[in-house]
Structures are given as C-alpha cells and as structure tokens.
Design a protein around this motif. Structure first.
Motif, PDB file in Angstrom:
ATOM      1  N   ARG A   1       0.911   7.173  -5.774  1.00 41.05           N
ATOM      2  CA  ARG A   1       0.790   5.841  -6.359  1.00 41.05           C
ATOM      3  C   ARG A   1       2.186   5.299  -6.688  1.00 41.05           C
ATOM      4  O   ARG A   1       3.065   6.050  -7.090  1.00 41.05           O
ATOM      5  CB  ARG A   1      -0.093   5.902  -7.603  1.00 41.05           C
ATOM      6  CG  ARG A   1      -1.509   6.352  -7.306  1.00 41.05           C
ATOM      7  CD  ARG A   1      -2.238   6.844  -8.538  1.00 41.05           C
ATOM      8  NE  ARG A   1      -2.467   5.766  -9.486  1.00 41.05           N
ATOM      9  CZ  ARG A   1      -2.213   5.835 -10.785  1.00 41.05           C
ATOM     10  NH1 ARG A   1      -1.676   6.949 -11.289  1.00 41.05           N
ATOM     11  NH2 ARG A   1      -2.475   4.825 -11.574  1.00 41.05           N
ATOM     12  N   PHE A   2       2.362   3.994  -6.537  1.00 40.52           N
ATOM     13  CA  PHE A   2       3.682   3.406  -6.746  1.00 40.52           C
ATOM     14  C   PHE A   2       3.557   1.929  -7.084  1.00 40.52           C
ATOM     15  O   PHE A   2       2.493   1.313  -6.940  1.00 40.52           O
ATOM     16  CB  PHE A   2       4.565   3.601  -5.515  1.00 40.52           C
ATOM     17  CG  PHE A   2       4.064   2.915  -4.268  1.00 40.52           C
ATOM     18  CD1 PHE A   2       4.555   1.668  -3.904  1.00 40.52           C
ATOM     19  CD2 PHE A   2       3.100   3.508  -3.469  1.00 40.52           C
ATOM     20  CE1 PHE A   2       4.104   1.029  -2.761  1.00 40.52           C
ATOM     21  CE2 PHE A   2       2.625   2.876  -2.323  1.00 40.52           C
ATOM     22  CZ  PHE A   2       3.133   1.633  -1.966  1.00 40.52           C
ATOM     23  N   VAL A   3       4.687   1.372  -7.535  1.00 38.88           N
ATOM     24  CA  VAL A   3       4.800  -0.059  -7.808  1.00 38.88           C
ATOM     25  C   VAL A   3       5.803  -0.645  -6.819  1.00 38.88           C
ATOM     26  O   VAL A   3       7.013  -0.383  -6.933  1.00 38.88           O
ATOM     27  CB  VAL A   3       5.274  -0.336  -9.249  1.00 38.88           C
ATOM     28  CG1 VAL A   3       5.458  -1.838  -9.469  1.00 38.88           C
ATOM     29  CG2 VAL A   3       4.299   0.241 -10.264  1.00 38.88           C
ATOM     30  N   PRO A   4       5.370  -1.413  -5.819  1.00 42.70           N
ATOM     31  CA  PRO A   4       6.337  -2.046  -4.926  1.00 42.70           C
ATOM     32  C   PRO A   4       6.989  -3.239  -5.606  1.00 42.70           C
ATOM     33  O   PRO A   4       6.323  -4.063  -6.235  1.00 42.70           O
ATOM     34  CB  PRO A   4       5.472  -2.487  -3.733  1.00 42.70           C
ATOM     35  CG  PRO A   4       4.106  -2.693  -4.304  1.00 42.70           C
ATOM     36  CD  PRO A   4       3.972  -1.713  -5.441  1.00 42.70           C
ATOM     37  N   VAL A   5       8.305  -3.323  -5.486  1.00 44.94           N
ATOM     38  CA  VAL A   5       9.077  -4.452  -6.014  1.00 44.94           C
ATOM     39  C   VAL A   5       9.789  -5.068  -4.817  1.00 44.94           C
ATOM     40  O   VAL A   5      10.738  -4.492  -4.288  1.00 44.94           O
ATOM     41  CB  VAL A   5      10.090  -4.000  -7.079  1.00 44.94           C
ATOM     42  CG1 VAL A   5      10.821  -5.205  -7.663  1.00 44.94           C
ATOM     43  CG2 VAL A   5       9.413  -3.186  -8.175  1.00 44.94           C
ATOM     44  N   GLY A   6       9.314  -6.224  -4.364  1.00 46.46           N
ATOM     45  CA  GLY A   6       9.827  -6.786  -3.126  1.00 46.46           C
ATOM     46  C   GLY A   6      10.466  -8.145  -3.305  1.00 46.46           C
ATOM     47  O   GLY A   6       9.924  -9.008  -4.004  1.00 46.46           O
TER      48      GLY A   6
ATOM     49  N   ILE B   1       6.324  -7.565   2.508  1.00 47.00           N
ATOM     50  CA  ILE B   1       6.006  -6.159   2.760  1.00 47.00           C
ATOM     51  C   ILE B   1       5.179  -5.596   1.609  1.00 47.00           C
ATOM     52  O   ILE B   1       4.190  -4.870   1.820  1.00 47.00           O
ATOM     53  CB  ILE B   1       7.299  -5.351   2.953  1.00 47.00           C
ATOM     54  CG1 ILE B   1       8.041  -5.838   4.198  1.00 47.00           C
ATOM     55  CG2 ILE B   1       7.008  -3.851   3.047  1.00 47.00           C
ATOM     56  CD1 ILE B   1       9.455  -5.297   4.332  1.00 47.00           C
ATOM     57  N   ALA B   2       5.566  -5.914   0.371  1.00 47.13           N
ATOM     58  CA  ALA B   2       4.832  -5.422  -0.797  1.00 47.13           C
ATOM     59  C   ALA B   2       3.377  -5.878  -0.765  1.00 47.13           C
ATOM     60  O   ALA B   2       2.452  -5.103  -1.044  1.00 47.13           O
ATOM     61  CB  ALA B   2       5.515  -5.896  -2.080  1.00 47.13           C
TER      62      ALA B   2
ATOM     63  N   THR C   1      -3.180  -3.036   2.415  1.00 46.49           N
ATOM     64  CA  THR C   1      -3.540  -1.922   3.288  1.00 46.49           C
ATOM     65  C   THR C   1      -3.709  -0.606   2.545  1.00 46.49           C
ATOM     66  O   THR C   1      -4.407   0.288   3.030  1.00 46.49           O
ATOM     67  CB  THR C   1      -2.485  -1.739   4.398  1.00 46.49           C
ATOM     68  OG1 THR C   1      -1.192  -1.561   3.801  1.00 46.49           O
ATOM     69  CG2 THR C   1      -2.452  -2.956   5.312  1.00 46.49           C
ATOM     70  N   HIS C   2      -3.086  -0.484   1.374  1.00 46.48           N
ATOM     71  CA  HIS C   2      -3.188   0.749   0.580  1.00 46.48           C
ATOM     72  C   HIS C   2      -3.453   0.413  -0.889  1.00 46.48           C
ATOM     73  O   HIS C   2      -2.661   0.789  -1.771  1.00 46.48           O
ATOM     74  CB  HIS C   2      -1.902   1.567   0.719  1.00 46.48           C
ATOM     75  CG  HIS C   2      -1.633   2.037   2.118  1.00 46.48           C
ATOM     76  ND1 HIS C   2      -2.223   3.162   2.645  1.00 46.48           N
ATOM     77  CD2 HIS C   2      -0.863   1.501   3.102  1.00 46.48           C
ATOM     78  CE1 HIS C   2      -1.813   3.323   3.894  1.00 46.48           C
ATOM     79  NE2 HIS C   2      -0.988   2.330   4.194  1.00 46.48           N
ATOM     80  N   PRO C   3      -4.543  -0.266  -1.177  1.00 49.22           N
ATOM     81  CA  PRO C   3      -4.803  -0.692  -2.561  1.00 49.22           C
ATOM     82  C   PRO C   3      -4.945   0.467  -3.538  1.00 49.22           C
ATOM     83  O   PRO C   3      -4.659   0.302  -4.727  1.00 49.22           O
ATOM     84  CB  PRO C   3      -6.115  -1.481  -2.442  1.00 49.22           C
ATOM     85  CG  PRO C   3      -6.762  -0.962  -1.192  1.00 49.22           C
ATOM     86  CD  PRO C   3      -5.635  -0.661  -0.259  1.00 49.22           C
ATOM     87  N   GLU C   4      -5.356   1.614  -3.038  1.00 51.81           N
ATOM     88  CA  GLU C   4      -5.530   2.775  -3.915  1.00 51.81           C
ATOM     89  C   GLU C   4      -4.196   3.351  -4.382  1.00 51.81           C
ATOM     90  O   GLU C   4      -4.155   4.116  -5.361  1.00 51.81           O
ATOM     91  CB  GLU C   4      -6.338   3.861  -3.196  1.00 51.81           C
ATOM     92  CG  GLU C   4      -5.610   4.645  -2.121  1.00 51.81           C
ATOM     93  CD  GLU C   4      -5.339   3.869  -0.822  1.00 51.81           C
ATOM     94  OE1 GLU C   4      -4.651   4.423   0.053  1.00 51.81           O
ATOM     95  OE2 GLU C   4      -5.833   2.721  -0.694  1.00 51.81           O
ATOM     96  N   ARG C   5      -3.097   2.975  -3.734  1.00 51.12           N
ATOM     97  CA  ARG C   5      -1.794   3.514  -4.088  1.00 51.12           C
ATOM     98  C   ARG C   5      -0.939   2.542  -4.893  1.00 51.12           C
ATOM     99  O   ARG C   5       0.011   2.968  -5.551  1.00 51.12           O
ATOM    100  CB  ARG C   5      -1.039   3.927  -2.813  1.00 51.12           C
ATOM    101  CG  ARG C   5      -1.721   5.054  -2.067  1.00 51.12           C
ATOM    102  CD  ARG C   5      -1.024   5.411  -0.765  1.00 51.12           C
ATOM    103  NE  ARG C   5       0.274   6.038  -0.969  1.00 51.12           N
ATOM    104  CZ  ARG C   5       0.993   6.584   0.011  1.00 51.12           C
ATOM    105  NH1 ARG C   5       0.527   6.555   1.261  1.00 51.12           N
ATOM    106  NH2 ARG C   5       2.168   7.135  -0.250  1.00 51.12           N
ATOM    107  N   VAL C   6      -1.235   1.259  -4.812  1.00 45.98           N
ATOM    108  CA  VAL C   6      -0.429   0.241  -5.498  1.00 45.98           C
ATOM    109  C   VAL C   6      -1.043  -0.045  -6.862  1.00 45.98           C
ATOM    110  O   VAL C   6      -2.104  -0.653  -6.966  1.00 45.98           O
ATOM    111  CB  VAL C   6      -0.342  -1.044  -4.656  1.00 45.98           C
ATOM    112  CG1 VAL C   6       0.384  -2.141  -5.432  1.00 45.98           C
ATOM    113  CG2 VAL C   6       0.384  -0.762  -3.339  1.00 45.98           C
TER     114      VAL C   6
END
Length: 261
Positions: free
Chosen positions: A90-95, A102-103, A109-114
């Motif tokens: 799991r992560f927090v994308p900062v774009g 991209i974020a 595409t990966h809601p379970e990880r964001v």
C-alpha cells in the motif's frame, strides 16, 4: 544510485526512510513531463526523516534510459513494477503534472494499494479551446529546444528567478526529443475524467493559481468529479514543488498525517 531494468528501460530511483511502518504508509513521488525525481527534493528530504519514501526518474527522463512512453498507462505500469520490486504494498502516490496523471491511473488500476493520493498541478482530461489547440499544434513544429523552452518558461508564475528557469529549461532540453514528444502525446490523449468518480481514496489536490499549462478551471472540473477531495490553491504557477516547496510540503504533511474519517 539504485536502478532497475523494466521493459526495455533502466529506471533510477531513491528509496529512503524507515521500513518499520511506524511513520505511515510509504509515499511515492512521481515527477512530470521533462522533469526528474529531483523536482521533489524538498518534500523527499522532509518525509524521509519519518517514513519510507520512494521516487524515480520516469523512463527516458533524468538518469533513466528507455524510449518514451506512448501512454500514461505504460508509465504507471513501470511504477508498479518498481514498487513490486521494492516490496511496497500500500502506498500514497504524490504526482506532479504528468505524474498526477500517473497517480490517477494507479488509483484506478490498483485501488486496493492506494490509500490516499496527492495531485499537484494535474488534471484528469486535457481540454483545449480551438485557439489553444491550434497554438499547441503549431508549437510542435518549432525547433526542439525552442519548443521545450517555451513550454518550460510559461510553467512558472511571474517573478520566479530567471536564472532558475534557465536551469530548468536546460535540464528539460537534455531529455531526448523522442521521449519529450511521445510523452507529450500521451498527456494529450489522457482522459479519465469520467472514471475518477470511482476513486474512493482521500485525495489532496494542490494547484497553482497562475498555472496556465493546466488551467485552474480544468482542475476544478476534475475536483468536482472526485467523491473525496480537498482542494488547495497556492500563489504559484505550474511548478508548485519548486516554486513554493515549503508550502506544498506542509500541505502534504497535514494531509497524510490527518486521521481518516
């Protein structure tokens, strides 16, 4: 610096901060078009003292090699491969800008990880008036260095130091032409506006008031489509991470440390 071979490219990246999880979910910083991971120097240094932080040079940018990506999906896939390699779940994308595109792709595409998301000077759909569309089309016919210089120059709000702008222009112009133009096309084709309403991760949208690259009106249209978004407008242009680094860092810090509802 560490690097990883991914689908014909070699990506350079930084992975710092504590691994014990006490600092929170890892932050993944994703830069924009013709930039590199050092756009995030202020934010990366701040957060690395307390939590795991990852940043990369996208394919063909900065120290990374590889042909330009023709779709934002390809760039997002590169990020996923890197995170899998680093065993980041799991992560927090900062774009920023294209990095924000991209974020959003990662969140779709990966809601379970964001778990949360931060979008800086970014949008969900490129929209042009007839006049601006014509201007952009004509600009692609200019000599390459002039094309880059015009686009980078207009990214900064009035009053930003000219010597710093020149340095960013030189760095952007060092990006291979093929990478610049294919990623430019990928951004122009990007459109997830009709899908972002399904993104449930709390989202911070930070945008420069003077941003003429991706105008405020387009950002507000995007923000209105999000079910759980906080919007912050900053007195800056399109390059918020370097125009107002401390202010942006503080905004991100408050957002990622705030308790969830």
């Amino acid at each position: 610096m560490p690097e990883l071979e991914v689908d014909g490219a070699v990506l350079v990246y930084d992975d710092e901060g504590p691994r014990d999880g006490d600092g929170g979910v890892p932050l993944v910083f994703i830069h924009g078009w013709t930039a590199d991971r050092h756009r995030w120097d202020d934010q990366f240094a701040h957060f690395a003292t307390g939590r795991r932080v990852v940043r990369l040079d996208l394919r063909g940018h900065g120290g990374s090699t590889g042909a330009g990506a023709r779709t934002v999906d390809q760039l997002a896939a590169d990020v996923v491969v890197l995170l899998d390699h680093l065993e980041v779940g799991r992560f927090v994308p900062v774009g920023h800008s294209m990095g924000g595109m991209i974020a959003q792709t990662l969140a779709l595409t990966h809601p379970e990880r964001v778990t949360r998301m931060v979008l800086v000077d970014s949008i969900s759909r490129m929209t042009y008036s007839w006049a601006r569309g014509l201007l952009l089309a004509v600009s692609t016919l200019l000599p390459f260095k002039l094309f880059v210089a015009i686009n980078i120059q207009r990214a900064f709000a009035p009053g930003f130091p000219k010597e710093k702008i020149r340095a960013y222009i030189d760095a952007s112009a060092a990006t291979p032409r093929e990478v610049v133009m294919t990623c430019y096309g990928a951004m122009r084709a990007f459109d997830v506006l009709d899908r972002v309403g399904t993104i449930t991760a709390p989202t911070l949208i930070a945008h420069g008031y003077h941003d003429i690259q991706l105008p405020l009106s387009q950002m507000l249209r995007m923000a209105n489509a999000y079910p759980d978004a906080v919007v912050r407008i900053v007195d800056a242009g399109h390059e918020l991470p370097v125009e107002r680094p401390a202010e942006l860092t503080a905004l991100i810090d408050r957002f990622v440390t705030a308790p969830t509802a």
